[in-house]
Scaffold this active site. Structure first.
Site, PDB file in Angstrom:
ATOM      1  N   GLU A 142      17.368  -8.751  84.139  1.00 24.50           N
ATOM      2  CA  GLU A 142      15.970  -8.471  83.631  1.00 24.50           C
ATOM      3  C   GLU A 142      14.701  -9.307  83.839  1.00 24.50           C
ATOM      4  OE1 GLU A 142      19.078  -6.093  81.353  1.00 24.50           O
ATOM      5  OE2 GLU A 142      18.788  -8.402  81.755  1.00 24.50           O
ATOM      6  N   HIS A 165      21.972  -5.438  69.311  1.00 19.00           N
ATOM      7  CA  HIS A 165      21.346  -4.139  69.991  1.00 19.00           C
ATOM      8  C   HIS A 165      20.438  -2.939  68.948  1.00 19.00           C
ATOM      9  CE1 HIS A 165      24.493  -4.327  73.399  1.00 19.00           C
ATOM     10  NE2 HIS A 165      23.780  -5.326  73.604  1.00 19.00           N
TER      11      HIS A 165
END
Length: 317
Positions: free
Chosen positions: A47, A116
Site C-alpha cells: 500500500e 479489519h
C-alpha cells in the site's frame, strides 16, 4: 468510474486485484478489458508503494483513483495520504495540486474482527487538505465519486462493503453521465418535526428504518444523510435542529473524537445551541476493538433499537 475513465484520459485506477480479477468486490468489473493495462493497474500487496506512485502521478498531471482493498490497509499508506497528498497544496502555496481519489470499503463488515473493522471517517476528517466523502445510496456513490474524480484536491472516498450488494432506486437524473453530487452538501432523506437524526454511510439506512418504526408511534424524525465528512455541512444540521429542537447523531465508528463528537462541539459553539430542548445524544460503535464472535459484533455497533431508545430518551418519552 467507467464514465470518468471515458471522459478524461488522465484518469486511471490502480490497486490490488482491480484489473484481471475485476476487483475484490467486483467494483471494477469489466474496466481492465475495456481500458487495458495502462489505465487499470494491478499492484503488489504494498500500500505505501502504490499509494506513493499514485500521489506522484497526480503531482505530474494525472488523475489517479487509488483503491485500498479495505481502508484498514490504508494505515500502511497514511504517510503518503497525509504528508504527501493532503499537505502539498498548502506547502507549495497552491502551486502544486494533487488531484487523487483514495477509495475502498470502510468500517466493519461481517466476521472480520478487530483489524479489519475500523471506521476511518474521523481519522481522515481530522486532517486539513483532504476532502472526505461517505456515501450511503447508489446516487450518493455515483454522484460523489464523479465529483471526487473531477476535484483538484485529494479526496478520501469511504465506501461500505455491506452496501455493495444493496439495491437502491435511482432517479433518471442520476443515470445521466453529467450527474454530479456537490461535495460538502448533506441531504435530508426524510422530513420530520420532532427530532433530527444525523448519520453517514450504512447507518443512514438504520436511521430511516428507525424513523419508520417511530412514525407509527407518532414520532416524526428528520433524517439527514451527511454524504460529506469534510467539509461538514453544518448549515443543514443547524436548520433542522432549529425546527425539531432535538438531535441524535449515529455512526459506526468509535465514540471518542468521532464524527458525532465534532457535530456536538459545533452545535455547542454555534447558534443551534439556543434551539435545543435536550442534550445531543450520540449513538456510536462501542469503545472496544471489534470482536469476532457474531453476537459480540452485533452488540458492538449501532442497531435500530439503539436509535429508537436514544430518540425516546431525547424526547423524554
Amino acid at each position: 468510474m467507467d464514465e470518468e475513465l471515458e471522459r478524461d484520459e488522465r484518469v486511471f485506477l490502480l490497486g490490488e486485484e482491480v484489473a484481471q480479477y475485476d476487483g475484490a468486490y467486483k467494483v471494477s468489473r469489466g474496466l481492465w478489458k475495456k481500458y487495458g493495462d495502462k489505465r487499470i493497474i494491478d499492484t503488489p500487496i504494498a500500500e505505501m508503494g502504490f499509494a506513493g506512485i499514485a500521489v506522484g502521478s497526480a503531482m505530474a498531471g494525472l488523475r489517479p483513483i487509488c483503491e485500498f482493498m479495505t481502508f484498514n490497509f490504508s494505515m500502511q499508506a497514511i504517510d503518503q495520504i497525509i504528508n504527501s497528498a493532503a499537505k502539498t497544496s498548502y506547502m507549495s502555496a497552491g502551486l502544486q495540486s494533487v488531484p487523487i481519489v483514495f477509495r475502498g470499503p470502510n468500517g466493519h463488515a461481517t466476521g472480520v474482527a478487530a483489524q479489519h473493522s475500523q471506521c476511518f471517517a474521523a481519522w481522515y476528517g481530522h486532517c486539513p487538505g483532504l476532502k472526505v466523502l461517505s456515501p450511503w445510496s447508489a446516487e450518493d456513490a455515483k454522484g460523489l465519486l464523479k465529483a471526487a474524480i473531477r476535484d483538484d484536491n485529494p479526496v478520501v472516498f469511504l465506501e461500505n462493503e455491506l452496501l455493495y450488494g444493496v439495491a437502491f432506486e435511482v432517479s433518471e437524473e442520476a443515470q445521466s453521465k453529467d450527474f454530479v453530487v456537490p461535495i460538502g452538501k448533506a441531504k435530508v432523506e426524510r422530513q420530520g418535526t420532532l427530532i433530527t437524526l444525523v448519520s453517514h454511510s450504512r447507518y443512514v439506512g438504520h436511521c430511516l428504518d428507525a424513523a419508520a418504526v417511530l412514525a407509527e408511534e407518532g414520532i416524526e424524525c428528520e433524517v439527514i444523510n451527511l454524504r460529506s465528512i469534510r467539509p461538514l455541512d453544518m448549515e443543514t444540521i443547524e436548520s433542522s435542529v432549529a425546527k425539531t429542537n432535538h438531535l441524535v447523531t449515529v455512526e459506526g465508528g468509535w465514540p471518542q473524537f468521532g464524527v458525532g463528537a465534532e457535530i456536538c462541539a459545533r452545535i455547542m459553539e454555534g447558534p443551534a445551541l439556543n434551539y435545543l430542548d435536550a442534550p445531543v445524544i450520540r449513538v456510536t460503535g462501542v469503545d472496544i476493538p471489534m470482536p469476532y464472535a457474531k453476537i459480540l459484533e452485533d452488540n458492538s455497533v449501532p442497531q435500530i433499537k439503539d436509535i429508537i431508545i436514544s430518540v425516546k430518551k431525547s424526547l423524554n418519552i
